[in-house]
Enzyme design. Structure first.
Site, PDB file in Angstrom:
ATOM      1  CB  ALA A   1     -31.747  16.416 -71.325  1.00 37.78           C
TER       2      ALA A   1
ATOM      3  N   GLY B   1     -29.462  16.980 -76.391  1.00 38.30           N
ATOM      4  CA  GLY B   1     -29.940  18.349 -76.509  1.00 38.30           C
ATOM      5  C   GLY B   1     -28.863  19.315 -76.936  1.00 38.30           C
TER       6      GLY B   1
ATOM      7  CD  GLU C   1     -32.567  17.116 -79.685  1.00 36.71           C
ATOM      8  OE1 GLU C   1     -33.622  16.680 -80.148  1.00 36.71           O
ATOM      9  OE2 GLU C   1     -32.298  17.094 -78.463  1.00 36.71           O
TER      10      GLU C   1
ATOM     11  CD  GLU D   1     -31.321  12.397 -77.827  1.00 34.13           C
ATOM     12  OE1 GLU D   1     -31.249  13.629 -77.718  1.00 34.13           O
ATOM     13  OE2 GLU D   1     -30.729  11.760 -78.734  1.00 34.13           O
TER      14      GLU D   1
END
Length: 255
Positions: free
Chosen positions: A61, A106, A109, A129
């Site tokens: 992110a 991300g 993911e 994270e």
């Protein structure tokens, strides 16, 4: 645009293009959702590649953007974040991630949203994270544990550590490791082969597996049974069985 969809000969490539690290800011997330939905609709797209370019898949992110958000802002944004990734998982066609360089947070993911993952031998994947005082928020706690099992997923999520390609392969986080220069070519070969397959049967197979994983086995078997019987109404089934009887296995040509 920070994400593009390029289509050729049945294969659609969803390409992240936000140098230098393909950080997944809000605009990129929203665009990813739009293109996943477009790939779902388009009949000329029969298989999909997720790709970040030769150097990096996606480093995660946009931390500076997230740092400016308070709790109220993220309560609103978190659903849209998850929805953008869920749109990729719901593409009812074979999806392969071509992972080069970093696939973190991300980025990891997003790779988890694919059906199959081809990684470069220099790839590094992880869910860091926790090092920010957070947890994965775009599906990582759910998709990672379903893919590699809860204890292995917890190790990666609790520690935030990165894994190299060889460990990712051993964990089941990726499916193939190839030289970095060959990642897109290998992913494209996988997608191109399936793009020539029976589209409805591939959709049925994908939805049966994915939906079945979310429920008990009896319900899963019912999902499979309904799709299996339904495919007997398709031209692809007629074409495939006729070819098998007349020419032998593996020679059917599907439209």
């Amino acid at each position: 645009m920070t994400v593009h969809l390029e289509v050729a000969e049945g294969v659609g490539t969803i390409r992240l293009d936000r140098p230098p690290m393909n950080a997944l800011d809000v605009a990129t997330q929203d665009r990813l959702k739009e293109l996943a939905e477009e790939a779902t609709r388009r009949e000329d797209v029969r298989a999909v590649i997720l790709y970040g370019g030769e150097k990096v898949f996606a480093a995660g992110a946009d931390i500076k953007e997230m740092q400016a958000m308070d709790h109220a802002a993220m309560v609103v944004r978190s659903r849209a974040l998850q929805d953008s990734f869920t749109a990729v998982t719901r593409i009812p066609k074979p999806v392969v991630a071509a992972v080069t360089g970093y696939a973190l947070g991300g980025g990891c993911e997003l790779a988890l949203c694919a059906d199959y993952r081809v990684a470069a031998d220099n790839a590094k994947l992880g869910q860091p994270e926790i090092l920010l005082g957070l947890i994965p928020g775009a599906g990582g706690t759910q998709r990672l544990s379903r893919l590699i099992g809860p204890s292995k997923a917890k190790d990666l999520i609790f520690t935030g550590r990165m894994v190299k390609a060889d460990e990712a392969l051993a964990l089941g986080l990726v499916d193939r490791v190839v030289p970095a220069a060959d990642v897109y070519t290998e992913a494209h070969a996988w997608a191109a082969r399936l793009a020539q397959g029976p589209a409805l049967a591939l959709r049925a197979a994908k939805e049966s597996v994915d939906a079945g994983l979310e429920t008990d086995i009896e319900t899963g078997l019912a999902i499979e049974r309904n799709w299996f019987a339904g495919l007997f109404a398709t031209e692809d089934r007629e074409r495939g069985m006729r070819s098998f009887v007349e020419e032998g296995p593996g020679k059917a040509k599907f439209l």
